[in-house]
Motif scaffolding. Structure first.
Motif, PDB file in Angstrom:
ATOM      1  N   MET A 387       0.876  -1.269  -0.046  1.00 15.31           N
ATOM      2  CA  MET A 387      -0.039  -0.012  -0.138  1.00 15.31           C
ATOM      3  C   MET A 387       0.841   1.205   0.095  1.00 15.31           C
ATOM      4  SD  MET A 387      -3.291  -0.150  -0.092  1.00 15.31           S
ATOM      5  CE  MET A 387      -4.807  -1.507   0.156  1.00 15.31           C
ATOM      6  N   GLN A 388       1.962   1.428   0.801  1.00 12.19           N
ATOM      7  CA  GLN A 388       2.828   2.425   0.849  1.00 12.19           C
ATOM      8  C   GLN A 388       3.706   2.544  -0.390  1.00 12.19           C
ATOM      9  OE1 GLN A 388       4.702   1.959   4.787  1.00 12.19           O
ATOM     10  NE2 GLN A 388       3.508   3.762   5.546  1.00 12.19           N
ATOM     11  N   GLY A 389       4.114   1.458  -0.796  1.00 12.06           N
ATOM     12  CA  GLY A 389       5.252   1.388  -1.731  1.00 12.06           C
ATOM     13  C   GLY A 389       4.741   1.645  -3.158  1.00 12.06           C
ATOM     14  N   SER A 390       3.808   0.693  -3.433  1.00 11.41           N
ATOM     15  CA  SER A 390       3.133   0.904  -4.791  1.00 11.41           C
ATOM     16  C   SER A 390       1.959   1.706  -5.083  1.00 11.41           C
ATOM     17  CB  SER A 390       2.807  -0.580  -5.149  1.00 11.41           C
ATOM     18  OG  SER A 390       3.963  -1.391  -5.042  1.00 11.41           O
ATOM     19  N   LEU A 391       1.195   2.045  -4.209  1.00  9.02           N
ATOM     20  CA  LEU A 391      -0.130   2.612  -4.164  1.00  9.02           C
ATOM     21  C   LEU A 391      -0.049   3.968  -3.624  1.00  9.02           C
ATOM     22  CD1 LEU A 391      -2.928  -0.031  -3.743  1.00  9.02           C
ATOM     23  CD2 LEU A 391      -1.679   0.659  -5.840  1.00  9.02           C
ATOM     24  N   HIS A 392       0.853   4.253  -2.964  1.00  5.62           N
ATOM     25  CA  HIS A 392       1.166   5.569  -2.264  1.00  5.62           C
ATOM     26  C   HIS A 392       0.101   5.942  -1.416  1.00  5.62           C
ATOM     27  CE1 HIS A 392       4.239   5.486  -5.384  1.00  5.62           C
ATOM     28  NE2 HIS A 392       3.306   5.379  -6.090  1.00  5.62           N
ATOM     29  N   LEU A 393      -0.471   5.263  -0.497  1.00  5.44           N
ATOM     30  CA  LEU A 393      -1.650   5.447   0.262  1.00  5.44           C
ATOM     31  C   LEU A 393      -1.000   5.110   1.513  1.00  5.44           C
ATOM     32  CD1 LEU A 393      -4.566   3.206  -1.480  1.00  5.44           C
ATOM     33  CD2 LEU A 393      -4.259   5.768  -1.644  1.00  5.44           C
ATOM     34  N   ASP A 394      -1.624   6.050   2.583  1.00  2.00           N
ATOM     35  CA  ASP A 394      -1.520   5.865   4.071  1.00  2.00           C
ATOM     36  C   ASP A 394      -2.386   5.301   4.839  1.00  2.00           C
ATOM     37  OD1 ASP A 394       0.738   7.476   3.551  1.00  2.00           O
ATOM     38  OD2 ASP A 394      -0.110   9.441   4.145  1.00  2.00           O
ATOM     39  N   PHE A 395      -2.263   4.605   5.962  1.00  2.00           N
ATOM     40  CA  PHE A 395      -3.373   3.860   6.573  1.00  2.00           C
ATOM     41  C   PHE A 395      -2.972   3.975   8.000  1.00  2.00           C
ATOM     42  CE2 PHE A 395       0.457   1.529   4.975  1.00  2.00           C
ATOM     43  CZ  PHE A 395       0.783   0.773   6.325  1.00  2.00           C
ATOM     44  N   ASP A 396      -3.773   3.459   8.833  1.00  2.00           N
ATOM     45  CA  ASP A 396      -3.687   3.679  10.350  1.00  2.00           C
ATOM     46  C   ASP A 396      -2.933   2.248  10.865  1.00  2.00           C
ATOM     47  OD1 ASP A 396      -4.169   3.800  13.130  1.00  2.00           O
ATOM     48  OD2 ASP A 396      -6.142   3.664  13.092  1.00  2.00           O
TER      49      ASP A 396
END
Length: 796
Positions: A387-396
């Motif tokens: 999620m962080q590396g490929s989709l550039h999304l933050d999460f809890d």
């Protein structure tokens, strides 16, 4: 056009049959033009001489159908059929652009087409529940199509922004009518391209794959899971995410102009897409029509990655000794997958026994794992890295992995999902006996507390009588304690005031706690202290014996049951529950109940007409019946409807008309029948109530409407001739008799609860005034349209 004349004699009939027979050889079976106009004409001079132009058999039959059955008798299409018909017309134009494995030039060949823009505008009007026969807005579709084709369409001049009032400025950018039409056309085109390619684990904004299908998959298809955890995203779309999205779309769509328009919409701020906040909206103005399809396209990358990870953990990992028994319960798909592996990997050691399930409802993601906790933690780490590396999304990152049998359950899709033990019939019989004994003891305890309170009230009344008697000189007892403290009484102090002062001094001396209720004080500190000790000991001994009897009998009877009966029939099942605590809080926030939870009049709605007041409460009932009718605690939802919502509606009408509640029920009996009463459920008529509601919403066609929350509106003013107003709903030209004010009551964090009310309206909407006609006010309250159908730039 063929002259449609009435056939009056047999000879004329024979002419028509000869005409049909003569054209049998010219029929093209691959093309059907039934319903279209016929350009040829029939010239009849006499019964033996017929001269006609060439025409197809289908055209002749169309004329006969038109002549035999008038157009007025045709059954009109309903809302979903009309929406599907409009999208199918655009779908054909999109599929014509498929060449060499890609779709080419969608903007130039499909979107920049007057007929496509007209169909998109009609689709917007269908969402707004506007009759398509009514007059259109002043839109020149040919001119708009030319601007798109030449690249002269200016996005910045076709949007408008509204800001919050006060110190904290928040700006919301919304599209105007032309921009709405273009976005709707792009959305339909993208749906045609990507709908067949979406993964089966994705739900939301898809036909037949909405919230209900996601819940059913989790409850029925996932067998004996061990661990689960939600993935809570938190990221607003930016240039980096849009670039990744466009690079993904380029594998199926070759259209630089489409991507340029998407960049322009992002720079203008009209592309309102937020991961982690999308599921909170459900049809609110801040969610553009492009958001659902773009989010599904972007998160389809995650869907494919999770399938790869599931194959990795289920097939290629080393097995766990405790799960070797599960190796034989493999699906045919996994068996085929293993057969495709190379000889070096094709062995029994590659069957791990791990199962990975994923369910995604738009940007809400739930991962379920059958296996060890270490496997679940490793899977969670790989997902977060992707999620962080490929989709550039933050999460809890604070989200923890929970065991599936945890009593707290997991929050997903606005509800609570839990694993509960479904016991065998023999064990249930034991528990039923225990519940009967506990109920008997509870009844005795309630009778004891009620008697204690009644005696205490009599004691207080007796004390007040003594205070009054002390004021009479010949009845006063000068040796009593009351006479000794009477010199503290101030001159002119009333008797009841003096008595309250004495009670206050006594309560301070007892050092009472703030949470102690009046009943507790009366029963425990007044009555029970004065009762004989033998009587109190007998009661509490009885209660203790009941508790010990229930626990001992349950354990002893269960141990006597065959072990096979308990182990084979007692299984864990997955259930879903509605958030009752949050629903009760919302009822209080919207003024339906008071702090104690009792129904009250909703004063914000008092100025509305009585039918709109009932529609507002009817909207709550309709949403709850649609959302929660499959929940395990639906009985408590029915109790809230009858005890809170219905009574609050009656009291609101009673406040408006200054009548007694019983008179209100008699006066509006037929209208109040839309709010079920306790008798309706006792007569087992809830099924007919559910069938009377429109539960067949297609979320793929009417996004945001099936799950949109109820908005609170108050009457601002009546429209006069000097200050006219038109309905703000897109495509509606009816006069608005009243202007209403929007009230933003709450802004929830993710994951949001479904409570029947709009959960996350942008704060800039608070205090905004909108004009609505009578029909669209009713539709907004009941839930036939959402706030996305309202154009907020109409107010001048």
């Amino acid at each position: 056009m063929i002259c449609r004349r009435k056939l009056t004699n047999r000879t004329t009939h024979l002419q028509w049959f000869n005409l049909i027979s003569a054209n049998l050889s010219a029929v093209d079976t691959g093309k059907r033009y039934i319903g279209h106009s016929v350009d040829s004409s029939l010239k009849s001079t006499n019964n033996s001489n017929i001269s006609i132009d060439k025409m197809s058999l289908a055209s002749n039959l169309a004329c006969l159908v038109d002549e035999s059955s008038p157009v007025d008798e045709r059954k009109p299409m309903n809302r979903l059929e009309l929406k599907r018909f409009l999208e199918l017309r655009i779908k054909k134009r999109v599929k014509d652009q498929f060449k060499d494995g890609k779709f080419h030039d969608l903007i130039e060949k499909v979107i920049a087409n007057p007929y496509t823009l007209q169909d998109a505008y009609d689709s917007v009007r269908v969402n707004s529940k506007v009759n398509l026969v009514s007059d259109c807005d002043n839109i020149n579709f040919a001119s708009l199509a030319e601007e798109l084709a030449l690249g002269k369409f200016d996005i910045s001049s076709n949007i408008y922004s509204i800001s919050t009032r006060g110190a904290n400025k928040e700006k919301l950018v919304l599209p105007n009518l032309k921009m709405n039409v273009i976005q709707e056309a792009i959305r339909i085109a993208l749906e045609v391209v990507y709908r067949p390619h979406f993964s089966k684990i994705s739900h939301g904004s898809r036909s037949g794959r909405g919230q209900s299908s996601a819940i059913k998959y989790i409850c029925k298809e996932i067998v004996n899971p061990d661990w689960w955890f939600p993935l809570i995203l938190n990221k607003k779309v930016d240039t980096c995410i849009l670039s990744t999205l466009i690079s993904t779309m380029e594998s199926k769509i070759e259209d630089p102009r489409l991507y340029a328009i998407m960049h322009s919409m992002l720079n203008a701020g009209v592309l309102n897409m937020e991961f982690g906040g999308f599921a909170k909206g459900h049809g609110l103005p801040q969610e553009g029509v492009l958001s659902p399809i773009l989010m599904n396209i972007y998160l389809d990358l995650f869907d494919r990655e999770i399938l790869n990870l599931s194959m990795k953990y289920e097939v290629l990992d080393t097995p766990d000794d405790s799960q070797c028994d599960e190796a034989n319960s493999e699906s045919k798909l996994r068996s085929w997958f293993r057969r495709q592996l190379g000889p070096a990997q094709r062995n029994e050691g590659n069957m791990s026994g791990v199962r990975v399930h994923c369910c995604r409802l738009m940007d809400e993601i739930l991962i379920v794992v059958k296996g060890s906790k270490e496997v679940s933690m490793a899977l969670k780490s790989e997902i977060e890295t992707y999620m962080q590396g490929s989709l550039h999304l933050d999460f809890d990152s604070k989200t923890s992995i929970l065991p599936c049998n945890d009593r707290r359950g997991v929050k997903f899709a606005g509800m609570v999902i839990k694993r509960t033990l479904q016991e065998s019939p023999a064990v249930r019989a034991v528990h039923k006996l225990k519940e009967k004994v506990e109920l008997f003891a509870l009844q005795k305890e309630e009778a004891w507390d009620e008697g204690m309170v009644r005696i205490a009230k009599k004691v207080l009344g007796h004390g007040f009588k003594k205070v009054k008697e002390s004021e009479i000189k010949h009845l006063a007892d000068h040796n009593s304690v009351l006479s000794q403290v009477s010199h503290f009484r101030k001159p002119g102090m009333e008797t009841d005031h003096w008595y309250k002062v004495l009670l206050k001094v006594w309560m301070q001396d007892m050092n009472l706690k703030k949470h102690d209720t009046e009943e507790y004080i009366l029963s425990k500190l007044i009555t029970e202290k004065a009762l004989p000790q033998e009587l109190k000991d007998s009661f509490y001994t009885f209660q203790n014996h009941v508790k010990s009897y229930v626990s001992s009998e349950t354990k002893s009877i269960v141990t006597l049951l065959p072990e096979s009966t308990i182990s084979s029939e007692s299984v864990y099942i997955t259930g879903v529950s509605s958030p009752l605590k949050t629903i009760r809080m919302c009822l209080q926030r919207y003024g339906i109940t008071n702090r104690e939870g009792y129904p009250r009049a909703c004063h914000t709605l008092v100025l509305l007409d009585h039918d709109h007041i009932i529609d507002w409460f009817h909207g709550i009932v309709t949403r709850w019946l649609r959302w929660y009718h499959l929940c395990d605690n639906f009985a408590e939802i029915k109790l809230l409807i009858t005890e809170k919502v219905r009574k609050s509606c009656i009291r609101t009408l009673a406040t408006k008309y200054r009548l007694h509640e019983s008179e209100i029920e008699r006066k509006f009996d037929s209208d109040l029948s839309r709010l079920p009463s306790s008798e309706d459920y006792e007569n087992d008529s809830v099924n007919s109530i559910l069938e009377s509601r429109d539960l067949s919403y297609d979320e793929g066609l009417l996004y945001g409407i099936p799950y949109s929350g109820l908005c609170l509106l108050s009457l601002q003013r009546i429209v006069s001739k000097s200050r006219p107003c038109t309905c703000f709903v897109i495509g509606c030209k009816a006069a608005a008799p009243c202007v209403y004010t929007i009230h933003v009551m709450q802004r929830q964090k993710f994951p949001v609860w479904k409570t029947g009310f709009s959960s996350c309206i942008h704060p800039s909407m608070h205090g905004r005034r909108i004009g609505l006609c009578q029909q669209h006010l009713k539709d907004l309250f009941i839930g036939h349209i959402s706030l996305q159908s309202i154009s907020f730039d109409d107010w001048k």
